[in-house]
Design an enzyme around this catalytic site. Sequence first.
Site, mmCIF file in Angstrom:
data_model
loop_
_atom_site.group_PDB
_atom_site.id
_atom_site.type_symbol
_atom_site.label_atom_id
_atom_site.label_comp_id
_atom_site.label_asym_id
_atom_site.label_seq_id
_atom_site.Cartn_x
_atom_site.Cartn_y
_atom_site.Cartn_z
ATOM 1 N N SER A 110 39.006 30.091 37.406
ATOM 2 C CA SER A 110 39.593 30.874 36.316
ATOM 3 C C SER A 110 39.544 30.114 34.994
ATOM 4 O O SER A 110 39.661 28.885 34.969
ATOM 5 C CB SER A 110 41.052 31.169 36.675
ATOM 6 O OG SER A 110 41.769 31.647 35.559
ATOM 7 N N TYR A 133 37.774 34.842 30.170
ATOM 8 C CA TYR A 133 38.544 35.751 29.327
ATOM 9 C C TYR A 133 37.963 35.630 27.927
ATOM 10 O O TYR A 133 37.730 34.518 27.455
ATOM 11 C CB TYR A 133 40.012 35.318 29.262
ATOM 12 C CG TYR A 133 40.830 35.682 30.461
ATOM 13 C CD1 TYR A 133 40.966 37.008 30.853
ATOM 14 C CD2 TYR A 133 41.496 34.712 31.198
ATOM 15 C CE1 TYR A 133 41.743 37.354 31.964
ATOM 16 C CE2 TYR A 133 42.279 35.047 32.296
ATOM 17 C CZ TYR A 133 42.391 36.378 32.672
ATOM 18 O OH TYR A 133 43.163 36.714 33.748
ATOM 19 N N THR A 159 36.501 39.155 32.893
ATOM 20 C CA THR A 159 37.681 39.990 33.166
ATOM 21 C C THR A 159 37.967 40.885 31.973
ATOM 22 O O THR A 159 38.107 40.412 30.848
ATOM 23 C CB THR A 159 38.905 39.095 33.464
ATOM 24 O OG1 THR A 159 38.595 38.280 34.587
ATOM 25 C CG2 THR A 159 40.132 39.937 33.782
ATOM 26 N N LYS A 255 34.909 42.374 35.925
ATOM 27 C CA LYS A 255 36.108 42.488 36.779
ATOM 28 C C LYS A 255 37.197 43.277 36.059
ATOM 29 O O LYS A 255 37.388 43.130 34.859
ATOM 30 C CB LYS A 255 36.621 41.076 37.092
ATOM 31 C CG LYS A 255 37.922 41.010 37.851
ATOM 32 C CD LYS A 255 38.235 39.566 38.240
ATOM 33 C CE LYS A 255 39.516 39.446 39.021
ATOM 34 N NZ LYS A 255 40.717 39.528 38.185
ATOM 35 N N HIS A 279 43.920 43.720 38.990
ATOM 36 C CA HIS A 279 44.434 42.374 38.707
ATOM 37 C C HIS A 279 45.589 42.053 39.658
ATOM 38 O O HIS A 279 46.608 41.476 39.272
ATOM 39 C CB HIS A 279 44.892 42.296 37.244
ATOM 40 C CG HIS A 279 44.678 40.960 36.597
ATOM 41 N ND1 HIS A 279 43.716 40.709 35.659
ATOM 42 C CD2 HIS A 279 45.324 39.781 36.762
ATOM 43 C CE1 HIS A 279 43.782 39.452 35.262
ATOM 44 N NE2 HIS A 279 44.744 38.858 35.926
HETATM 45 C C1 GLV Z 1 46.114 35.525 35.033
HETATM 46 O O1 GLV Z 1 45.002 35.851 35.203
HETATM 47 C C2 GLV Z 1 47.204 36.109 35.723
HETATM 48 O O2 GLV Z 1 47.050 37.189 36.309
HETATM 49 O O3 GLV Z 1 48.281 35.498 35.702
#
Ligand code: GLV
Length: 395
Positions: A110, A133, A159, A255, A279
């Site tokens: 991530s 991101y 994302t 995503k 998510h």
């Molecule tokens: C970050 O991607 C979260 O969902 O905390």
Amino acid sequence: MPSLDKILTIEEMMAAAKRKVPKQFFDYADSGAWTESTYRANQEDFQKIKLRQRVAVNMEGRSLATTMTGEKASMPVAIAPTGLTGMQSADGEIKAARAAEKFGVPFTLSTMAICSIEDVAENTTKPFWFQLYVMRDRAFIERLIDRAKAAKCSALVLTMDLQILGQRHKDLRNGMSAPPKFTPRFVFEMARKPAWALGMLGTKRHSFRNIVGHVENAGDLSKLSVWTANQFDPALSWKDVAWVKERFGGPVIVKGILDADDAKAAVAHGADAIIVSNHGGRQLDGAPSSIRVLPEIVDAVGKSTDVYLDGGIRSGQDVLKAMALGAKGTFIGRAFLWGLGAGGEAGVTRTLQIIQRELDITMALCGERDIHDVGLHNIYSIDLPPRNSPLGANG
Ligand code: GLV
């Protein structure tokens, strides 16, 4: 606490993690937005799908092996990008990446990781995927994409569903931050979770190392909510998919898609694959579960584009159901985080074993020998009402 090989289910792994990980980080993983209805629906809707058992079918020589976006996978399961993984266990991203590498499944790091792209690259040997991101500071994003390229990341996972952060009440109440603040409550937690605390004392990796030191005004970044409020780009658009793809030069997996029209737009702007995802129920509470919308999205783009799914996968059965409904692979988030919290690298390996074993047995009892042959014919019934849009069939 049972030894790892006595743990047989992901629910037991979660209970083991809860005993070892400080509350604010356990809660960070085990939480959804607002009422958490979408978080719950992700799991509950899998239970509404019944499998068709077959007998007297030769079940010898089974294979779960497949390919996901050019990477070989020993089963159709990849490790999802999850924020603050290195707070579930010291150097958690490195441990999880190593477990994934040995197991032969893709690992995704991530942007909001504790260990950086470089940390993971230096401590693994196979290419991994990097989740991106898009933030307001495009120069920083360009550098981040270049760093992923330099680390030989073989795909970017872009994302799209976090232009603003969903409301996660547990994090707000716990004052969650990385590194954690040394409040009396946290010091008390450390005393109750000594193995976790000892691990953290043994590493220098305590904050968002993809970001801190790589961008101005983020020297003391500790709260995800503060950073996202200032930096995540509310003006993100489909044009950014094309821009990111061009700069990276490799496959881009988009995503956070829950809508067939968005899936078509993502493909039109260059997505090489799509992850159907809400998510983990952490963004729009009240959105449908991932498994519920999967068939519409497969219908919309599945002929030309690989469609993957995350959200609610807690067993190999769930993986098989997603594959039967048209997914070409799945991602696990909490399931691996709990393994990590419970037992570090070995815990992640145990999570993968639990899922693999249940997937293999389920596939066999459905009368299939090759995961690629799994399809709608393996489903007995689906107890989920069809979409009932106020705008009608095409709304
Ligand atoms: C970050 O991607 C979260 O969902 O905390």
